[in-house]
Design a protein around this motif. Structure first.
Motif, PDB file in Angstrom:
ATOM      1  N   LYS A 101      27.042  46.894  -6.853  1.00  0.00           N
ATOM      2  CA  LYS A 101      27.392  46.510  -5.620  1.00  0.00           C
ATOM      3  C   LYS A 101      26.306  46.850  -5.355  1.00  0.00           C
ATOM      4  CE  LYS A 101      30.834  49.575  -5.732  1.00  0.00           C
ATOM      5  NZ  LYS A 101      32.299  50.613  -5.001  1.00  0.00           N
ATOM      6  N   TYR A 132      28.878  38.097  -7.855  1.00  0.00           N
ATOM      7  CA  TYR A 132      29.436  37.101  -6.832  1.00  0.00           C
ATOM      8  C   TYR A 132      29.082  37.374  -5.386  1.00  0.00           C
ATOM      9  CZ  TYR A 132      34.307  36.449  -4.222  1.00  0.00           C
ATOM     10  OH  TYR A 132      35.124  35.856  -3.947  1.00  0.00           O
ATOM     11  N   VAL A 134      28.354  37.693  -1.449  1.00  0.00           N
ATOM     12  CA  VAL A 134      29.776  38.506  -0.160  1.00  0.00           C
ATOM     13  C   VAL A 134      29.095  37.794   1.132  1.00  0.00           C
ATOM     14  CG1 VAL A 134      30.824  40.026   0.817  1.00  0.00           C
ATOM     15  CG2 VAL A 134      30.900  39.840  -2.145  1.00  0.00           C
ATOM     16  N   TYR A 159      32.177  34.373  -2.280  1.00  0.00           N
ATOM     17  CA  TYR A 159      33.919  34.465  -1.629  1.00  0.00           C
ATOM     18  C   TYR A 159      34.092  33.990   0.089  1.00  0.00           C
ATOM     19  CZ  TYR A 159      37.172  37.295   1.699  1.00  0.00           C
ATOM     20  OH  TYR A 159      38.181  37.755   2.076  1.00  0.00           O
ATOM     21  N   CYS A 171      33.848  42.477   3.346  1.00  0.00           N
ATOM     22  CA  CYS A 171      33.464  42.834   1.769  1.00  0.00           C
ATOM     23  C   CYS A 171      34.876  44.294   0.978  1.00  0.00           C
ATOM     24  CB  CYS A 171      32.372  44.538   2.548  1.00  0.00           C
ATOM     25  SG  CYS A 171      31.263  43.629   3.210  1.00  0.00           S
ATOM     26  N   ALA A 174      36.403  41.419  -0.574  1.00  0.00           N
ATOM     27  CA  ALA A 174      35.698  40.590  -1.937  1.00  0.00           C
ATOM     28  C   ALA A 174      35.063  41.825  -2.973  1.00  0.00           C
ATOM     29  CB  ALA A 174      33.704  40.659  -1.117  1.00  0.00           C
ATOM     30  N   LEU A 175      35.832  42.876  -3.209  1.00  0.00           N
ATOM     31  CA  LEU A 175      35.666  43.524  -3.784  1.00  0.00           C
ATOM     32  C   LEU A 175      36.802  43.021  -5.067  1.00  0.00           C
ATOM     33  CD1 LEU A 175      35.364  47.260  -2.649  1.00  0.00           C
ATOM     34  CD2 LEU A 175      33.500  46.140  -4.206  1.00  0.00           C
ATOM     35  N   ALA A 178      36.126  40.044  -6.881  1.00  0.00           N
ATOM     36  CA  ALA A 178      35.412  40.067  -7.533  1.00  0.00           C
ATOM     37  C   ALA A 178      36.205  40.706  -9.290  1.00  0.00           C
ATOM     38  CB  ALA A 178      34.407  40.715  -7.022  1.00  0.00           C
ATOM     39  N   CYS A 183      34.069  39.683 -12.371  1.00  0.00           N
ATOM     40  CA  CYS A 183      32.113  39.349 -12.034  1.00  0.00           C
ATOM     41  C   CYS A 183      32.283  40.869 -11.596  1.00  0.00           C
ATOM     42  CB  CYS A 183      32.352  39.189 -10.367  1.00  0.00           C
ATOM     43  SG  CYS A 183      32.456  37.295 -10.625  1.00  0.00           S
ATOM     44  N   ILE A 186      28.242  42.576  -7.187  1.00  0.00           N
ATOM     45  CA  ILE A 186      28.787  42.218  -6.181  1.00  0.00           C
ATOM     46  C   ILE A 186      27.473  42.315  -5.080  1.00  0.00           C
ATOM     47  CG2 ILE A 186      30.609  42.193  -4.269  1.00  0.00           C
ATOM     48  CD1 ILE A 186      32.307  43.633  -6.624  1.00  0.00           C
ATOM     49  N   CYS A 211      32.750  50.643   1.336  1.00  0.00           N
ATOM     50  CA  CYS A 211      32.286  49.817  -0.239  1.00  0.00           C
ATOM     51  C   CYS A 211      32.052  50.873  -1.481  1.00  0.00           C
ATOM     52  CB  CYS A 211      31.792  47.940  -0.459  1.00  0.00           C
ATOM     53  SG  CYS A 211      32.582  47.481   1.587  1.00  0.00           S
TER      54      CYS A 211
END
Length: 512
Positions: A101, A132, A134, A159, A171, A174-175, A178, A183, A186, A211
């Motif tokens: 990340k 991925y 975001v 995203y 965010c 999105a995790l 993904a 994926c 990120i 995150c």
């Protein structure tokens, strides 16, 4: 970048070359010039003072090596201290983490969105990551659109952010998305401001908390100089950044940010943006940057660029064609286009040790980019049959090619002539395919690291550089096989006449 600093330091070091020994007086005078050069390059004044003091201490110490003159000694010390100033060893990312990340932070307009796309491409190509993207900057609709455009270019998922969504919620969600898509990389493209404010920092702190990114990368515009360092320090205090990405390193900034940021923030520069294309992102190597600053080139970066664009098997085939004199205009055009992918010709030449000074001396006499464009236009005006069989190009065909490319027939003649000369020289250097090949299937050419990288001519020639010995295939150079300069018919006739006269005189003497 660094050109003015490089020039000032070069002038300073040249003054040491006339000295017999290093003493307090000449060191003090030389370091005064170094100090001024660094300050002019917009390096933080505290950093300059610390740097100069360290160089002085070492120069006056007991580490003066035998066999090195004062000029070489001071360059050695400055080079080592510059490497430390720039961060010491190259610092990469912790790519083992799954998912990896990355949180991109910085002021508005610093290049966060573009750098997100560049990083996605770099890590996918180098480490096989599945990115991925975001878009977490909901305050600037153009940022969301831009990241979506980059995602389409890279063919990676993004995203579906909208301006009415909360950045922290984007965010977090999105995790999950993904993970569903499989994926393992990120990239959070967060919002920026024209200045630092509490609202912005509060939002970034919350994204970090929710995150837990492994890397928080501060993206700074290298053109802003010391302002970039000041802003980086503020972001570091609030978020504890893990590294820095400097954008626009291909511009005409003086380089103060790159030279100051490690000392001021304690965080290393990890990547640099060297152009607008998504492929133009490089790892930041302190030793290579120090080498460039001191005018010693950067062959390793040049080799890596070549490795990234040139297929080894294809290079071997080309080497064999050159050895058999089967290298044609079609091959020439293909390799010239590959060479263009490596970057600007001027930038590539500066990576070769000593070429920077040669280019300065040549001034306006050399325009490699324009010459390459003209060469490409001429070859593109040929038919496929003419490219593959250059012997077919007669006077009428030359006229058609000249009209089609907007040049004179003399230019077409010059290109064909130089191409033939280059083919002969390359065949000679290849030794008919018997010589030992280097890493790229090309011969171990002298002066280019023993086959570690392909010869520039083998990649498409470097036009428009008259008067440079040992580099075939360039307009303005009449070369014979083996690299010897050829003579005009008039000169050859005169020389042959002299030889005949000498022979006749010798015969007359013998008869007497």
């Amino acid at each position: 970048m660094f050109e003015s600093l490089q020039e000032r330091l070069g002038n300073t070091f040249s003054k040491f070359s006339g000295q017999k020994t290093l003493d307090e007086n000449n060191i003090k005078e030389g370091l005064r010039e170094v100090r001024l050069a660094l300050l002019e390059a917009d390096v933080n004044f505290k950093v300059v003072k610390q740097f100069v003091d360290q160089v002085k201490e070492r120069a006056l110490g007991d580490e003066v090596m035998k066999g090195l003159d004062p000029g070489q000694q001071i360059i050695k010390i400055v080079n080592e201290e510059l490497i430390e100033l720039l961060g010491g060893e190259q610092q990469g990312l912790d790519i083992k983490a799954k998912p990896l990340k990355l949180m991109m932070v910085g002021l508005q307009g610093s290049g966060k969105t573009t750098s997100s796309g560049k990083l996605a491409m770099f890590l996918r190509k180098q480490h096989g990551k599945k990115p991925y993207l975001v878009p977490a900057d909901v305050y600037r609709p153009a940022a969301i659109d831009q990241l979506n455009t980059l995602a389409r270019q890279l063919d990676v998922p993004v995203y579906p952010s909208t301006t009415d969504m909360n950045p922290v919620d984007i965010c977090k969600d999105a995790l999950v998305k993904a993970e569903e898509l499989g994926c393992d990389l990120i990239l959070f493209d967060t919002a920026g401001r024209l200045h630092i404010d509490e609202e912005l920092m509060g939002e970034l702190v919350n994204i970090k908390k929710e995150c837990q990114p492994q890397e928080i990368l501060f993206v700074a515009d290298a053109m802003t100089g010391q302002d970039a360092v000041t802003v980086a320090e503020s972001f570091n205090q609030k978020l504890e950044i893990s590294g820095v990405i400097l954008t626009k390193m291909d511009g005409d900034a003086r380089g103060g940010a790159a030279l100051s940021i490690k000392t001021v923030t304690g965080k290393s520069v990890k990547f640099v943006g060297v152009g607008e294309k998504l492929s133009e992102l490089e790892l930041f190597h302190p030793d290579r940057i120090a080498s460039r600053i001191l005018g010693m080139g950067d062959m390793m970066t040049l080799i890596e660029k070549a490795q990234g664009e040139i297929d080894e098997e294809e290079a071997k085939v080309m080497a064999e064609k050159m050895a058999k004199a089967e290298f044609d205009f079609e091959d020439f055009l293909g390799h010239m286009r590959k060479l263009k992918k490596l970057g600007s010709m001027e930038g590539l030449l500066k990576m070769i040790p000593g070429m920077g000074n040669i280019m300065k001396q040549m001034g306006d006499n050399v325009m490699p980019e324009d010459e390459m464009k003209r060469t490409e236009a001429i070859i593109s005006s040929m038919t496929l049959k003419e490219r593959r069989q250059p012997k077919l190009i007669n006077a009428s065909r030359k006229e058609r090619i000249a009209k089609g490319s907007g040049v004179k027939v003399a230019d077409v003649n010059s290109l064909i002539k130089n191409f033939k000369q280059m083919s002969k020289v390359m065949q000679s250097m290849m030794g008919g395919g018997k010589k030992k090949k280097g890493k790229f299937g090309l011969p171990n050419l002298p002066g280019l690291g023993g086959g570690k990288m392909p010869d520039m001519d083998a990649l498409g020639g470097m036009g428009g550089m008259p008067g440079m010995p040992g580099m075939p295939g360039m307009p303005g150079m009449d070369m014979e096989e083996g690299g010897k300069r050829s003579l005009s018919k008039k000169t050859l006739k005169a020389r042959n006449k002299k030889k005949l006269n000498k022979k006749s005189k010798k015969k007359k003497k013998k008869k007497k």
